[in-house]
Design a protein around this motif. Structure first.
Motif, PDB file in Angstrom:
ATOM      1  N   PHE A 231      -3.550   8.894  -7.794  1.00  0.00           N
ATOM      2  CA  PHE A 231      -4.979   8.888  -7.407  1.00  0.00           C
ATOM      3  C   PHE A 231      -5.169   7.343  -7.150  1.00  0.00           C
ATOM      4  O   PHE A 231      -4.751   6.429  -7.878  1.00  0.00           O
ATOM      5  N   GLY A 232      -6.189   7.059  -6.149  1.00  0.00           N
ATOM      6  CA  GLY A 232      -6.603   5.813  -6.207  1.00  0.00           C
ATOM      7  C   GLY A 232      -8.202   5.550  -5.412  1.00  0.00           C
ATOM      8  O   GLY A 232      -8.445   6.694  -5.054  1.00  0.00           O
ATOM      9  N   ASP A 233      -8.418   4.512  -5.536  1.00  0.00           N
ATOM     10  CA  ASP A 233      -9.600   4.362  -5.024  1.00  0.00           C
ATOM     11  C   ASP A 233      -9.732   4.417  -3.458  1.00  0.00           C
ATOM     12  O   ASP A 233      -8.871   4.440  -2.823  1.00  0.00           O
ATOM     13  N   TYR A 234     -11.085   4.402  -2.755  1.00  0.00           N
ATOM     14  CA  TYR A 234     -11.322   4.739  -1.360  1.00  0.00           C
ATOM     15  C   TYR A 234     -11.088   3.661  -0.594  1.00  0.00           C
ATOM     16  O   TYR A 234     -11.507   3.750   0.668  1.00  0.00           O
ATOM     17  N   ASP A 235     -10.952   2.300  -1.037  1.00  0.00           N
ATOM     18  CA  ASP A 235     -10.905   1.114  -0.161  1.00  0.00           C
ATOM     19  C   ASP A 235      -9.493   0.802   0.196  1.00  0.00           C
ATOM     20  O   ASP A 235      -8.714   1.664   0.207  1.00  0.00           O
ATOM     21  N   VAL A 236      -9.226  -0.200   0.953  1.00  0.00           N
ATOM     22  CA  VAL A 236      -8.044  -0.368   1.661  1.00  0.00           C
ATOM     23  C   VAL A 236      -6.804  -0.635   0.412  1.00  0.00           C
ATOM     24  O   VAL A 236      -5.819   0.087   0.522  1.00  0.00           O
ATOM     25  N   ASP A 237      -7.310  -1.309  -0.629  1.00  0.00           N
ATOM     26  CA  ASP A 237      -6.282  -1.596  -1.715  1.00  0.00           C
ATOM     27  C   ASP A 237      -5.678  -0.393  -2.330  1.00  0.00           C
ATOM     28  O   ASP A 237      -4.650   0.162  -2.433  1.00  0.00           O
ATOM     29  N   GLY A 238      -7.015   0.600  -2.485  1.00  0.00           N
ATOM     30  CA  GLY A 238      -6.738   1.636  -3.157  1.00  0.00           C
ATOM     31  C   GLY A 238      -5.799   2.853  -2.291  1.00  0.00           C
ATOM     32  O   GLY A 238      -4.926   3.491  -2.774  1.00  0.00           O
ATOM     33  N   THR A 239      -6.273   3.034  -0.772  1.00  0.00           N
ATOM     34  CA  THR A 239      -5.849   3.835   0.019  1.00  0.00           C
ATOM     35  C   THR A 239      -4.348   3.489   0.397  1.00  0.00           C
ATOM     36  O   THR A 239      -3.304   4.266   0.402  1.00  0.00           O
ATOM     37  N   THR A 240      -4.090   2.090   0.366  1.00  0.00           N
ATOM     38  CA  THR A 240      -2.510   1.771   0.710  1.00  0.00           C
ATOM     39  C   THR A 240      -1.998   2.116  -0.508  1.00  0.00           C
ATOM     40  O   THR A 240      -0.689   2.327  -0.451  1.00  0.00           O
ATOM     41  N   SER A 241      -2.232   1.813  -1.616  1.00  0.00           N
ATOM     42  CA  SER A 241      -1.484   2.112  -2.937  1.00  0.00           C
ATOM     43  C   SER A 241      -1.118   3.337  -3.032  1.00  0.00           C
ATOM     44  O   SER A 241       0.045   3.885  -3.396  1.00  0.00           O
ATOM     45  N   VAL A 242      -1.996   4.395  -2.730  1.00  0.00           N
ATOM     46  CA  VAL A 242      -1.882   5.709  -2.786  1.00  0.00           C
ATOM     47  C   VAL A 242      -0.675   6.369  -1.892  1.00  0.00           C
ATOM     48  O   VAL A 242       0.170   7.026  -2.064  1.00  0.00           O
ATOM     49  N   ALA A 243      -0.831   5.586  -0.519  1.00  0.00           N
ATOM     50  CA  ALA A 243       0.068   5.933   0.619  1.00  0.00           C
ATOM     51  C   ALA A 243       1.526   5.288   0.072  1.00  0.00           C
ATOM     52  O   ALA A 243       2.741   5.993   0.520  1.00  0.00           O
ATOM     53  N   LEU A 244       1.609   4.248  -0.633  1.00  0.00           N
ATOM     54  CA  LEU A 244       2.730   3.641  -0.987  1.00  0.00           C
ATOM     55  C   LEU A 244       3.460   4.404  -2.073  1.00  0.00           C
ATOM     56  O   LEU A 244       4.490   4.974  -1.809  1.00  0.00           O
ATOM     57  N   MET A 245       2.850   4.933  -3.062  1.00  0.00           N
ATOM     58  CA  MET A 245       3.402   5.537  -4.414  1.00  0.00           C
ATOM     59  C   MET A 245       3.500   6.835  -3.780  1.00  0.00           C
ATOM     60  O   MET A 245       4.661   7.451  -4.297  1.00  0.00           O
ATOM     61  N   SER A 246       2.777   7.751  -3.000  1.00  0.00           N
ATOM     62  CA  SER A 246       3.150   9.021  -2.902  1.00  0.00           C
ATOM     63  C   SER A 246       4.286   9.084  -2.076  1.00  0.00           C
ATOM     64  O   SER A 246       5.206  10.030  -2.081  1.00  0.00           O
ATOM     65  N   SER A 247       4.259   8.284  -0.930  1.00  0.00           N
ATOM     66  CA  SER A 247       5.444   8.407  -0.008  1.00  0.00           C
ATOM     67  C   SER A 247       6.779   8.093  -0.576  1.00  0.00           C
ATOM     68  O   SER A 247       7.720   8.606  -0.287  1.00  0.00           O
ATOM     69  N   TYR A 248       6.880   7.224  -1.557  1.00  0.00           N
ATOM     70  CA  TYR A 248       8.024   6.636  -2.353  1.00  0.00           C
ATOM     71  C   TYR A 248       8.646   7.935  -3.138  1.00  0.00           C
ATOM     72  O   TYR A 248       9.505   8.604  -3.399  1.00  0.00           O
ATOM     73  N   LEU A 249       7.348   8.595  -3.851  1.00  0.00           N
ATOM     74  CA  LEU A 249       7.771   9.798  -4.768  1.00  0.00           C
ATOM     75  C   LEU A 249       8.162  10.922  -3.923  1.00  0.00           C
ATOM     76  O   LEU A 249       9.105  11.566  -4.620  1.00  0.00           O
ATOM     77  N   LYS A 250       7.603  11.126  -2.882  1.00  0.00           N
ATOM     78  CA  LYS A 250       8.087  12.139  -1.918  1.00  0.00           C
ATOM     79  C   LYS A 250       9.611  12.154  -1.520  1.00  0.00           C
ATOM     80  O   LYS A 250       9.945  13.230  -1.160  1.00  0.00           O
ATOM     81  N   SER A 251      10.022  11.053  -1.665  1.00  0.00           N
ATOM     82  CA  SER A 251      11.275  10.811  -1.375  1.00  0.00           C
ATOM     83  C   SER A 251      12.415  11.285  -2.323  1.00  0.00           C
ATOM     84  O   SER A 251      13.549  11.253  -2.327  1.00  0.00           O
ATOM     85  N   ARG A 252      11.543  11.485  -3.471  1.00  0.00           N
ATOM     86  CA  ARG A 252      12.475  12.135  -4.738  1.00  0.00           C
ATOM     87  C   ARG A 252      12.054  13.441  -5.069  1.00  0.00           C
ATOM     88  O   ARG A 252      12.778  14.371  -5.814  1.00  0.00           O
ATOM     89  N   THR A 253      10.822  13.988  -4.911  1.00  0.00           N
ATOM     90  CA  THR A 253      10.309  15.128  -5.125  1.00  0.00           C
ATOM     91  C   THR A 253       9.131  15.679  -4.400  1.00  0.00           C
ATOM     92  O   THR A 253       8.648  14.940  -3.502  1.00  0.00           O
ATOM     93  N   ASP A 254       9.165  16.926  -4.131  1.00  0.00           N
ATOM     94  CA  ASP A 254       8.135  17.755  -3.282  1.00  0.00           C
ATOM     95  C   ASP A 254       6.771  17.803  -4.094  1.00  0.00           C
ATOM     96  O   ASP A 254       5.858  18.414  -3.640  1.00  0.00           O
ATOM     97  N   LEU A 255       7.043  17.711  -5.434  1.00  0.00           N
ATOM     98  CA  LEU A 255       5.840  18.064  -6.357  1.00  0.00           C
ATOM     99  C   LEU A 255       4.705  16.944  -6.570  1.00  0.00           C
ATOM    100  O   LEU A 255       4.660  16.428  -7.533  1.00  0.00           O
TER     101      LEU A 255
END
Length: 563
Positions: free
Chosen positions: A82-106
């Motif tokens: 979950f992240g905010d809708y500004d640049v810091d929030g959306t880049t954070s969500v992209a970063l965390m989700s892409s890392y976690l998706k390298s370890r799980t599909d869920l």
């Protein structure tokens, strides 16, 4: 403009650093002004190293966050990022989700709707998590003040991990982990990370448990550098290292989404300034005009052709944002002009039809125009929502805190904040804010200030000196582009106004016994008379390069001139 010459460091400190580094007095002085005192500090400054990054486990609650995520991965739990809708929030969500998706599909992502849900963790987002079987929410760039919402999630059996960098309130949420260097009880050595930076420390900690090193995470740094630039955090210490290597990724091997944005701009090398003025506005435009999900989709897309199509959409959102920004700024300026019956120390304006997505930009524009703490309100549901901006040296967050009895909700930083209040409290708040600012602000702060690093002669500006200056980059708060002053300058007689409506000034200057240097002064066209007829004048400027027909030469970028 106030011209303020920074104090000279003590002579013995200049001499010691000059000797240690084998540089001249001016370079030593510029380094000391940036609190670089020793050879080792200078080495770290000029040659950033990923090994200089701090151990992520020094951050309070990091061990708890890692343990909970590892448990979720082992037990095949659904994780919502979950992240905010500004640049810091959306880049954070992209970063965390892409890392976690390298370890799980869920893994899924959630960006709140700016208009329907507002800033930060939302009840709607928590309900979405419950309805779709998510047992863990990782909130990035928000959440440190979401006490009631985290409690609401806990009652539904949903755990929270918070990665934030905003100032906490008097009570922390009852989350599994609250990662925030600004917590009073957090001893993490560097306090100025952005939200994406805190998220990066979390994936650094998670990756270390897999036996991976920082080198394995370099590809994520284009996102971190984008967030650092957009969020205007200090480019010092750890942020400077992250920005330095993030810019290398942006210039050599950026993710498809960022590559697609940059492809719209014809430029060979991108700086942190380009990130702030080219990349960030486009990513921000998604959340401002449509939905932040568009930005996350762009930043996580692996296929370049698809990313290029998304980038075109986002460029269109940015065009719409510019049009709305221009129109609302004009309306706000007119409203201020009509209110000029009394002297004010603040600008507070309101129109229920203004687009909520651009009021922050409008607040910045008004601050540039009138140079006083500014708040722009619009209607949001049954409340009023606002963006606040401040002038250098004045803490608008503290001013809002002093007026909190009129405010429903607020959060942010020293120079930028957001707030909501009931419409019936608007006039009372407006007066309370004016009273608080007028009673506490140093009146000199209401005049824009140019801080000058050093007074120099034109003969000091050599290609060698400029090569050293370039190594001071990346620039940003805490390490701004060096600004110089020179006196007894004369235009060669060919100075002229250039650009649309003759807004800009182009002159060629000399000083007794020196070569001529071309100068460009953006927005200084109305000062042509100061340099006409070869009258002597003084100037404040930064040093830049100009490329024309394949030839590269040094030029001065004028910030202000005076007789």
């Amino acid at each position: 403009m106030r011209w303020t010459l920074k104090p000279n460091p003590e002579t013995h400190r200049i001499a010691a650093l000059k000797k240690a580094l084998q540089v001249d007095d001016l370079v030593a002085k510029l380094l000391l002004q940036r609190d670089i005192v020793t050879y080792d500090e200078a080495k770290t400054f000029f040659r950033p190293n990923l090994d200089d990054l701090h151990d992520p486990f020094l951050m309070k609650d990091m061990d708890k966050a890692v343990e909970r995520i590892e448990s979720a991965l082992s037990n095949k739990e659904n994780i919502l990022v979950f992240g905010d809708y500004d640049v810091d929030g959306t880049t954070s969500v992209a970063l965390m989700s892409s890392y976690l998706k390298s370890r799980t599909d869920l893994v899924a992502t959630y960006i709140p709707d700016r208009y329907d849900e507002g800033y930060g963790v939302s009840y709607k987002g928590i309900d979405f998590a419950e309805d779709n079987g998510f047992s863990l929410i990782i909130a990035l760039d928000c959440g440190v003040k979401a006490v009631e919402k985290v409690k609401y999630a806990k009652e539904k059996g949903i755990d929270f991990i918070i990665c934030d960098h905003h100032r906490p309130g008097s009570q922390l949420p009852d989350a599994i982990a609250v990662l925030d260097p600004k917590r009073d009880d957090c001893e993490y050595p560097y306090k100025e990370l952005c939200g994406c930076g805190v998220g990066f420390k979390l994936i650094q900690a998670l990756a270390s448990r897999e036996g991976k090193t920082i080198e394995d995470l370099v590809d994520y740094l284009d996102l971190v550098a984008t967030a650092l630039g957009a969020d205007i955090v200090p480019i010092t210490g750890e942020n400077r290292t992250l920005a330095y290597f993030g810019l290398q990724v942006i210039n050599t091997n950026p993710r498809p989404g960022i590559k697609a944005i940059l492809a719209q701009i014809k430029k060979e090398e991108f700086t942190i300034t380009d990130v702030v003025f080219i990349v960030a506005p486009r990513i921000n435009a998604a959340g401002r005009m449509k939905h932040g999900n568009h930005a996350v989709t762009l930043l996580t897309e692996a296929d370049y052709n698809l990313a290029a199509a998304y980038a075109l959409d986002i460029d269109q959102f940015n065009t719409e944002r510019r049009d709305a920004d221009q129109r609302i700024t004009e309306e706000a300026l007119q409203q201020i002009e009509e209110q000029k019956e009394q002297e004010r120390f603040t600008t507070v304006v309101y129109n229920e039809t203004w687009h909520k997505g651009v009021i922050g930009i409008v607040a910045s524009r008004l601050t540039e125009t009138y140079y006083r703490p500014t708040i722009v309100f619009t209607k949001s549901g049954d409340k009023l929502a606002a963006s606040a901006r401040s002038v250098s040296g004045f803490d608008v967050y503290n001013a809002l805190e002093a007026c909190s009895s009129y405010i429903e909700q607020f959060g942010g930083h020293k120079y930028a904040a957001g707030l909501t209040l009931k419409e019936e409290n608007y006039e009372a708040f407006k007066q309370a804010f004016e009273d608080e600012v007028s009673n506490t602000i140093d009146k000199s702060l209401l005049v824009p200030e140019i801080k000058i690093d050093a007074e120099i002669d034109l003969r000091d500006i050599t290609p060698k000196f400029y090569r050293i200056l370039k190594q001071f980059a990346p620039f940003g708060p805490g390490n701004m582009t060096p600004i110089f002053m020179s006196q007894n300058l004369k235009d060669t007689g060919y100075g002229k106004c250039v650009g649309e409506e003759d807004k800009h000034l182009r002159i060629t200057v000399s000083q007794t016994g020196t070569d001529k240097l071309v100068c460009i002064g953006f927005g200084l066209g109305d000062k042509l008379n100061i340099v006409s007829n070869q009258k002597p004048f003084k100037a404040v400027y930064s040093i830049d390069e100009n490329e024309w027909n394949g030839n590269v030469s040094l030029q001065l970028k004028l910030r202000d001139i005076k007789e």
